[in-house]
Structures are given as structure tokens and as C-alpha cells.
Design a protein around this motif. Structure first.
Motif, PDB file in Angstrom:
ATOM      1  N   SER A  20      -1.809 -13.244   4.621  1.00 17.66           N
ATOM      2  CA  SER A  20      -1.271 -12.687   3.812  1.00 17.66           C
ATOM      3  C   SER A  20       0.216 -13.117   2.274  1.00 17.66           C
ATOM      4  O   SER A  20      -0.355 -13.503   1.463  1.00 17.66           O
ATOM      5  N   TYR A  41      10.204 -11.469  -1.873  1.00 18.05           N
ATOM      6  CA  TYR A  41       8.964 -10.686  -1.841  1.00 18.05           C
ATOM      7  C   TYR A  41       8.547 -10.958  -0.725  1.00 18.05           C
ATOM      8  O   TYR A  41       8.066 -10.086   0.760  1.00 18.05           O
ATOM      9  N   GLU A  44      10.580  -9.561   2.903  1.00 15.88           N
ATOM     10  CA  GLU A  44      10.382  -8.135   3.069  1.00 15.88           C
ATOM     11  C   GLU A  44       8.942  -7.648   3.184  1.00 15.88           C
ATOM     12  O   GLU A  44       8.903  -7.023   4.345  1.00 15.88           O
ATOM     13  N   ALA A  45       8.102  -7.674   2.396  1.00 10.77           N
ATOM     14  CA  ALA A  45       7.132  -6.887   2.731  1.00 10.77           C
ATOM     15  C   ALA A  45       5.886  -7.891   3.583  1.00 10.77           C
ATOM     16  O   ALA A  45       4.889  -7.367   4.060  1.00 10.77           O
ATOM     17  N   PHE A  46       5.957  -8.750   3.811  1.00 16.25           N
ATOM     18  CA  PHE A  46       4.973  -9.949   4.605  1.00 16.25           C
ATOM     19  C   PHE A  46       5.873 -10.293   6.256  1.00 16.25           C
ATOM     20  O   PHE A  46       5.513 -10.789   6.876  1.00 16.25           O
ATOM     21  N   GLN A  50       8.194  -5.700   9.590  1.00 12.60           N
ATOM     22  CA  GLN A  50       7.456  -4.783   8.765  1.00 12.60           C
ATOM     23  C   GLN A  50       6.287  -5.250   9.501  1.00 12.60           C
ATOM     24  O   GLN A  50       5.576  -3.639   9.053  1.00 12.60           O
ATOM     25  N   GLU A  54       3.438  -1.447  10.199  1.00 19.02           N
ATOM     26  CA  GLU A  54       2.314  -1.318   9.463  1.00 19.02           C
ATOM     27  C   GLU A  54       1.254  -1.191  10.741  1.00 19.02           C
ATOM     28  O   GLU A  54       0.698  -0.077  10.434  1.00 19.02           O
ATOM     29  N   THR A  84       2.110   4.362  -0.449  1.00 13.31           N
ATOM     30  CA  THR A  84       2.736   4.104  -1.448  1.00 13.31           C
ATOM     31  C   THR A  84       3.055   4.563  -2.740  1.00 13.31           C
ATOM     32  O   THR A  84       4.067   4.620  -3.388  1.00 13.31           O
ATOM     33  N   GLN A  95      -4.807  -0.309  -0.409  1.00 13.74           N
ATOM     34  CA  GLN A  95      -2.917  -0.716  -0.785  1.00 13.74           C
ATOM     35  C   GLN A  95      -3.239  -2.761  -0.743  1.00 13.74           C
ATOM     36  O   GLN A  95      -2.874  -2.777  -2.165  1.00 13.74           O
ATOM     37  N   ARG A  96      -3.983  -3.597  -0.678  1.00 12.57           N
ATOM     38  CA  ARG A  96      -4.114  -4.217  -0.448  1.00 12.57           C
ATOM     39  C   ARG A  96      -6.069  -4.790  -0.124  1.00 12.57           C
ATOM     40  O   ARG A  96      -6.626  -4.402   0.578  1.00 12.57           O
ATOM     41  N   THR A 158       8.152  -8.171  -7.361  1.00  9.09           N
ATOM     42  CA  THR A 158       7.956  -9.563  -6.962  1.00  9.09           C
ATOM     43  C   THR A 158       9.502 -10.223  -6.890  1.00  9.09           C
ATOM     44  O   THR A 158       8.791 -10.664  -7.909  1.00  9.09           O
TER      45      THR A 158
END
Length: 172
Positions: A20, A41, A44-46, A50, A54, A84, A95-96, A158
Motif C-alpha cells: 500500500s 497519511y 493513518e491510512a496504512f 487500521q 479493515e 468512505t 476504494q483503492r 494526504t
């Protein structure tokens, strides 16, 4: 070349995290982002916790895309409250979708979109949506060719940078 799509398992969270961060950075490293923006970023996201949340969310589905048993990309699908944006029960969100640079092209994106459509049909969803960075013309044109149309926009953060993502939808 043998291609497969396989659900990411909880014990593969570190592999997912590494992929990721790598694919996100290689996709956006020529933008207006600093190392601090990426780090913020990524933290937080990765973050491992987290990503674990998910992977354990029954309304999120993360997959590795493999070629000859080697992971070359991944993508994530969301339904219901995992989306989201609150699109509602008729929608499936992509989402990705990220691939390592050397694996981009060759119909893999089309295969992912087809897989998402199959999952949406299986889950009785009638629409698919995604967000695409407004300055990513290649991705925008790809999604347009796949039958997606712009229906709105939202902001994507970001680190300290705020970008606009175009929301694109496809009715099934």
C-alpha cells in the motif's frame, strides 16, 4: 501468465501495508507532497491496526492481484457503512486499485472492474462508485471507458495537502 485475485488474509497485513505504501507513493510522488505528508497519511491510512480493522470489517473486502503467484497489486471494495462516503445500500465502492509500476497495464484494471461488478451483483448492489484524483487523467479516462460518469467530488487529504477527487459512478 497466470493471474489470480485472492482475498487478503489477516496474517498478510504487513505485506498489504508495504504494498500500500509503495504503490501510493510511486503513484503520487511527483505531486505536491512532502515526505512528512506521506508519513502522516501512511500512519493513518496504512497503520497495521487500521488495516487489521479493515480486513476484519464484514463490509470491506481487500484483495491481492497476483501474476504467477506474485503479488503485483491490490484493491479494496466497500459496502454499507464501510463506504468512505454515505452512498447507501445500493452501492459498492472501489476504494483503492493500485499496481506496482512494472505491472500496470495489460488489462488488469479491466479485470478488477469486472470482478467488482461480479461482487456487486452477488451482493445485490445496483451501482458502483469510486473517487479518482482530478489530475489523474489516465485513470479518469480508463474509468470513463469502463462506463463510469462523474457525479460529484470530495476532498482527499494526504498530510497537509488537500486534493479533489472526482466521484465517478457506474449503474449496473
Amino acid at each position: 501468465m497466470n493471474q489470480s485475485i485472492e482475498a487478503v488474509q489477516l496474517e498478510e497485513v504487513e505485506k498489504l501495508r508495504t504494498l500500500s505504501m509503495f504503490t501510493f507513493k510511486t503513484t503520487f510522488e511527483h505531486g505536491a507532497y512532502t515526505e512528512e505528508d506521506f508519513d502522516t497519511y501512511f500512519n493513518e491510512a496504512f497503520a497495521v491496526e487500521q488495516l487489521k480493522q479493515e480486513l476484519q470489517n464484514e463490509d470491506s473486502f481487500t484483495y491481492f492481484f497476483k501474476e504467477d503467484n506474485e503479488v503485483v497489486g491490490y484493491f479494496k471494495l466497500n459496502i454499507n457503512s464501510a463506504q468512505t462516503e454515505p452512498k447507501g445500500p445500493d452501492y459498492l465502492e472501489i476504494q483503492r486499485i493500485y499496481f506496482v509500476p512494472q505491472a500496470q497495464g495489460g488489462g488488469k484494471g479491466k479485470r478488477v472492474i469486472q470482478f467488482a461488478i461480479e461482487q456487486a451483483n452477488r451482493l445485490n448492489k445496483t451501482k458502483i462508485w469510486l473517487g479518482v484524483w482530478e489530475h489523474n487523467a489516465q485513470a479518469f479516462n480508463f474509468y470513463k471507458k469502463q462506463g463510469f460518469t462523474v457525479t460529484g467530488e470530495h476532498q482527499f487529504y494526504t498530510g497537509e495537502v488537500i486534493d479533489t477527487d472526482l466521484i465517478m459512478e457506474k449503474v449496473l
